[in-house]
Design a protein around this motif. Structure first.
Motif, PDB file in Angstrom:
ATOM      1  N   THR A  21     -22.557 -31.027  50.747  1.00 45.91           N
ATOM      2  CA  THR A  21     -22.242 -29.707  50.177  1.00 45.91           C
ATOM      3  C   THR A  21     -23.480 -28.998  49.649  1.00 45.91           C
ATOM      4  O   THR A  21     -23.722 -27.839  49.981  1.00 45.91           O
ATOM      5  N   GLY A  88     -13.619 -30.805  48.720  1.00 43.02           N
ATOM      6  CA  GLY A  88     -13.777 -30.562  50.161  1.00 43.02           C
ATOM      7  C   GLY A  88     -13.107 -29.289  50.619  1.00 43.02           C
ATOM      8  O   GLY A  88     -13.635 -28.564  51.481  1.00 43.02           O
ATOM      9  N   LEU A  89     -11.938 -28.981  50.038  1.00 43.71           N
ATOM     10  CA  LEU A  89     -11.175 -27.806  50.451  1.00 43.71           C
ATOM     11  C   LEU A  89     -11.895 -26.503  50.121  1.00 43.71           C
ATOM     12  O   LEU A  89     -12.015 -25.602  50.959  1.00 43.71           O
ATOM     13  N   ALA A  92     -14.869 -25.870  52.361  1.00 41.21           N
ATOM     14  CA  ALA A  92     -14.485 -25.377  53.684  1.00 41.21           C
ATOM     15  C   ALA A  92     -14.143 -23.888  53.637  1.00 41.21           C
ATOM     16  O   ALA A  92     -14.554 -23.117  54.516  1.00 41.21           O
ATOM     17  N   TYR A  96     -15.775 -19.883  55.428  1.00 44.67           N
ATOM     18  CA  TYR A  96     -14.896 -19.064  56.272  1.00 44.67           C
ATOM     19  C   TYR A  96     -15.182 -17.586  56.009  1.00 44.67           C
ATOM     20  O   TYR A  96     -15.355 -17.175  54.861  1.00 44.67           O
ATOM     21  N   TYR A 178     -19.525 -21.444  61.677  1.00 44.59           N
ATOM     22  CA  TYR A 178     -19.689 -21.833  60.273  1.00 44.59           C
ATOM     23  C   TYR A 178     -18.355 -22.279  59.666  1.00 44.59           C
ATOM     24  O   TYR A 178     -18.310 -23.196  58.836  1.00 44.59           O
ATOM     25  N   ALA A 179     -17.255 -21.634  60.049  1.00 42.46           N
ATOM     26  CA  ALA A 179     -15.943 -22.047  59.564  1.00 42.46           C
ATOM     27  C   ALA A 179     -15.620 -23.471  60.030  1.00 42.46           C
ATOM     28  O   ALA A 179     -15.092 -24.286  59.261  1.00 42.46           O
ATOM     29  N   GLY A 182     -17.591 -25.911  58.039  1.00 41.56           N
ATOM     30  CA  GLY A 182     -16.996 -26.080  56.712  1.00 41.56           C
ATOM     31  C   GLY A 182     -15.861 -27.094  56.714  1.00 41.56           C
ATOM     32  O   GLY A 182     -15.762 -27.935  55.815  1.00 41.56           O
ATOM     33  N   VAL A 183     -15.011 -27.041  57.734  1.00 35.12           N
ATOM     34  CA  VAL A 183     -13.886 -27.981  57.823  1.00 35.12           C
ATOM     35  C   VAL A 183     -14.382 -29.406  58.048  1.00 35.12           C
ATOM     36  O   VAL A 183     -13.970 -30.340  57.354  1.00 35.12           O
ATOM     37  N   VAL A 184     -15.274 -29.577  59.014  1.00 37.13           N
ATOM     38  CA  VAL A 184     -15.768 -30.918  59.355  1.00 37.13           C
ATOM     39  C   VAL A 184     -16.460 -31.565  58.157  1.00 37.13           C
ATOM     40  O   VAL A 184     -16.120 -32.686  57.742  1.00 37.13           O
ATOM     41  N   GLY A 186     -16.409 -30.582  55.030  1.00 38.58           N
ATOM     42  CA  GLY A 186     -15.543 -30.613  53.855  1.00 38.58           C
ATOM     43  C   GLY A 186     -14.695 -31.872  53.808  1.00 38.58           C
ATOM     44  O   GLY A 186     -14.528 -32.494  52.750  1.00 38.58           O
ATOM     45  N   VAL A 187     -14.161 -32.272  54.961  1.00 34.72           N
ATOM     46  CA  VAL A 187     -13.361 -33.500  55.041  1.00 34.72           C
ATOM     47  C   VAL A 187     -14.225 -34.724  54.713  1.00 34.72           C
ATOM     48  O   VAL A 187     -13.813 -35.610  53.951  1.00 34.72           O
TER      49      VAL A 187
END
Length: 530
Positions: A21, A88-89, A92, A96, A178-179, A182-184, A186-187
């Motif tokens: 992060t 993490g959420l 992500a 976005y 980039y979104a 963020g998901v990858v 973030g998890v």
């Protein structure tokens, strides 16, 4: 004695926070906000300044709250266990880009960034404080700190090296890429934080104050070692913050957006990855180096001197992609110093916490370690804010502004177009007095050009890649704008922006060198001689 599993578990905490992060926030966020999300340079600078003022309040409060927490999980671990998923959420969501207007985007960015700072504080302050209650053995504290730094730098290496490849895997627009990132990440960050909370143990019970009072805060400002170490911590994060924040701009506006050597793609994240590997290696060697030097203070000073020398040397290398391996070598050597001093900083915070407990009779471990987290966020974000302001002063403007609709004389425009293997069309429009000479500069071979009527040139997919790469290395500099009407068309307006290039180079080299000099001075004054 702590097990290897516990040390690895502790390392996962900073692998998530520092290696994912914070690494992405440090190196990608300034460029993301101005060139992808759509904020102006002024908005980006103001956002980071507001966030830092916010942290001045939240970090000490979080430290005090953590010190007084009592649960079946202990004092500090519950914050990691229950904070992992929100951590993490929100990360992500921050990467976005919503389909809002300028005001809506501004509100979204400010809200999510401040929320990210809150959850980062709620997780990272207790995480740092764990070091003070896992062991009372000074040598073992150094080992935990070393594992922490190796975990952060190892994950930072994976994050930065994989960044361009994850972007290619995601495909689509930069906003979509980039979104997806963020998901990858973030998890992964949520999983690492949770694992840290579950795998570590609190062996020591802090001496608690019976109720909230102003005394711990007053005592803090009477703590001379804490004052010096906090200033040193801010400087270390200024040092890293400037370099990471400006690296993306350095590649976009000086070295070329991507440099491909064989199958290796070198962009700004991969460039800094070489330093991450070095930090990881020398972070592991830091305890042995400290033992050899005889004290943490001496080891820290020598490491800062290494940073000073090689940061200064970087400034004198020509601003040319032909020198990429020399630039990488200097980044690696600078990172030797960073790798050696990074574990020492957190171990020294543990020493300051022990000093405060002995002097005042109650534990303020969380409060003291919160200052370390505050220094980290303050140094990194203020450097990002100052970067935006300094670039604005020398003429830089956001890379996502709408294409100028003014009529451009036909003889000052060259259109280059190509079709990709999947049938999509890509177009670059070069505008300005230098447009007529652009093809010669781009060094296109005969095999790259399939049609040429002097005003509209059709090139192969490889030829288009060469054109785009060479655009970023224009000696007179370029300003990139992307049409909002047609996302497949990129318009390049050639402008004289030498001041921007010079400022970027200064921020990556001499600015950090000056900060390293201040670090050396402050460390000489630091009174704990362990």
């Amino acid at each position: 004695m702590a097990s290897l599993k516990e040390k690895i578990g502790y390392a996962l905490g900073d692998a998530a926070a520092g290696g994912i992060t914070w690494k992405v926030m440090s190196i990608a966020f300034p460029l993301f906000f101005t060139n992808v999300f759509g904020l102006t340079v002024a908005d980006t600078a103001l956002l980071m300044l507001i966030a830092r003022m916010f942290d001045v309040v939240t970090d000490p409060i979080m430290g005090s709250l953590a010190d007084r927490t009592q649960s079946k999980w202990g004092t500090y671990r519950p914050w990691l266990i229950y904070g992992a998923i929100p951590f993490g959420l929100i990360f992500a969501l921050l990467l976005y880009t919503p389909d809002f207007g300028p005001m809506g985007k501004r509100i979204y960015a400010y809200t999510l960034y401040l929320l990210m700072m809150v959850i980062y504080t709620a997780v990272n302050v207790p995480y740092g404080s764990l070091l003070g209650v896992m062991t009372d053995d000074d040598n073992e504290k150094n080992q935990f700190s070393s594992f922490r730094m190796v975990g952060a730098y190892a994950m930072g290496f994976v994050t930065l090296l994989s960044f361009p490849y994850v972007q290619k895997l995601a495909g689509g627009s930069e906003q979509h890429q980039y979104a997806f990132i963020g998901v990858v990440f973030g998890v992964i960050a949520a999983a690492g934080t949770l694992a840290c909370g579950l795998l570590t143990k609190e062996r020591l019970k802090p001496v608690r104050a019976e109720k909230f009072s102003k005394k711990p805060f007053i005592d803090l400002f009477k703590n001379k070692p804490w004052i010096y170490l906090t200033l040193i911590g801010i400087c270390t994060n200024f040092f890293n913050g400037f370099r990471y924040a400006v690296a993306g701009y350095m590649f976009d506006y000086i070295l070329g957006r991507e440099i491909t050597i064989s199958s290796l793609i070198i962009n700004y994240t991969v460039f800094m990855t070489f330093g991450e590997v070095t930090c990881m290696i020398f972070g592991g060697l830091s305890p042995a180096f400290t033992k050899w030097m005889g004290s943490k203070r001496k080891a820290f000073i020598v490491a800062a001197c290494i940073c000073l020398f090689f940061s200064t040397l970087f400034f004198f290398v020509p601003k040319d992609p032909a020198y990429i391996w020399l630039l990488i070598a200097i980044v690696v050597l600078t990172s030797v110093g960073i790798g050696l001093y990074s574990p020492l900083l957190w171990s020294m915070y543990a020493d300051v916490a022990d000093y405060a407990t002995e002097k005042n009779g109650t534990s303020s471990t969380g409060l003291i370690f919160s200052s370390g987290t505050m220094a980290q966020k303050f140094g990194t974000a203020i450097s990002g804010s100052l970067l935006a302001m300094l670039l604005g002063l020398v003429g830089f403007s956001s890379g996502t502004s709408t294409v100028n609709e003014e009529v451009v004389p036909q003889d000052n425009t060259v259109t280059i177009t190509s079709k990709t293997t999947d049938g999509k069309e890509s177009t670059v429009v070069v505008k300005g007095k230098e447009a007529a000479d652009f093809l010669q500069f781009a060094e296109l071979d005969e095999k790259d050009v399939t049609a040429n009527d002097s005003k509209i040139i059709t090139v192969t997919e490889d030829g288009m890649k060469k054109v785009k790469n060479r655009i970023w290395a224009l000696s007179e500099e370029t300003s990139l704008t992307t049409s909002e009407k047609d996302k497949s068309t990129t318009t390049i307006k050639i402008e004289k922006m030498g001041g921007v290039r010079d400022m970027i180079w200064l921020i990556f080299s001499l600015f950090p060198a000056g900060i390293a000099l201040i670090m050396i001075f402050l460390t000489r004054l630091y009174p704990i001689k362990k």
